[in-house]
Write an enzyme that holds these catalytic residues in place. Structure first.
Site: not given
Ligand code: NAP
Length: 242
Positions: A140, A153
């Site tokens: 991130s 984070y």
């Molecule tokens: P999201 O929409 O909240 O989705 C999170 C995903 O992670 C879901 O599929 C969830 O599964 C899964 N998950 C959470 N805890 C878990 C665990 N303990 N074991 C297995 N799966 C788990 O998040 P996102 O925005 O797509 O983010 C994806 C990645 O990108 C993350 O690493 C996040 O830190 C990174 N990121 C996101 C952003 C942003 O702005 N969105 C920015 C920078 C980095 P369930 O559906 O079963 O809960």
């Protein structure tokens, strides 16, 4: 058949990555922790894109559960291996350091850092033996620049970036590349509750990114064309931080 495992593939960025890799010919293993309905929805989108996949439930932060699931898959697929791993599962639990509870600190670090270890270690040897592998870690912008309210984070994502660099050096000669992607604000469930209108003003592109834009970068890093990129962290943030 070529296999790719996407942790956190049930929603957001992980879902878009599953669809993109499936369209590129991978049989995708859609990992999730609790949201089976959304994992099924991802599989439906994978099928719509002309691809194939299956669900693989485990909590990446739970070492034993993760190992059992991966070893069961390996046992059932003798002679085959997972050649692309996208360590994408992640959570945020924001709080100022003054008020941050041990649980908020521990859970974020456990899922991101121990999750990386738990999933990557059992998949690494087959990649090295077969002399081809792609590991892509979702970091991130917060892990590069630091964000207030995100000491947990930022620490976790900064740690992932460093682990990416170290592991890339360990396996570079084996045809295995290891890279990190550092997204800025991407339109998913994770950014719900943030003041989008206010935050957009700080982004030169004047918008949040789309999960599909991150997925396109993952797909490139997973491809043979990206063989000479390793140990790197690639930002995708609309110019927020360069
Ligand atoms: P999201 O929409 O909240 O989705 C999170 C995903 O992670 C879901 O599929 C969830 O599964 C899964 N998950 C959470 N805890 C878990 C665990 N303990 N074991 C297995 N799966 C788990 O998040 P996102 O925005 O797509 O983010 C994806 C990645 O990108 C993350 O690493 C996040 O830190 C990174 N990121 C996101 C952003 C942003 O702005 N969105 C920015 C920078 C980095 P369930 O559906 O079963 O809960």
């Amino acid at each position: 058949m070529k296999y790719a495992l996407v942790t956190g593939g049930s929603r957001g960025i992980g879902r878009a990555v599953c669809v993109k890799l499936a369209a590129q010919g991978y049989h995708v293993l859609v990992n999730y922790v609790s949201n089976e309905t959304e994992a099924d929805n991802t599989l439906a989108l994978v099928a719509k894109a002309g691809g194939t996949g299956e669900k693989m439930r485990f909590d990446v932060g739970n070492a034993e559960e993760t190992l059992v699931a991966i070893e069961a898959w390996q046992e059932a697929h003798q002679g085959e291996y997972i050649e692309v791993l996208v360590n994408n599962a992640g959570i945020r639990k924001d709080n100022l350091m003054l008020w941050m509870e041990p649980e908020e600190w521990g859970r974020v670090l456990n899922i991101t850092l121990n999750g990386f270890y738990n999933v990557t270690r059992p998949l690494l040897k087959p990649m090295c033996v077969k002399k081809f592998g792609r590991i892509i870690n979702m970091a991130s912008v917060s892990g590069i620049m630091g964000m207030p309210g995100q000491c947990n984070y930022s620490a976790a994502k900064g740690g992932i970036i460093s682990a990416t660099k170290a592991l890339a050096k360990e396996v570079g000669a084996k045809g295995v590349t290891v890279n990190a992607i550092a997204p800025g604000f991407i339109q998913t469930d994770m950014v719900e509750g943030l003041d989008e209108a206010e935050l957009k003003k700080q982004i030169p592109a004047k918008r949040f990114g789309k999960p599909e834009e991150v997925a396109a970068l993952v797909a490139f890093l997973a491809s043979k064309d990206a063989a000479y990129i390793t140990g790197d962290v690639i930002s995708i943030n609309g110019g927020l931080y360069t």
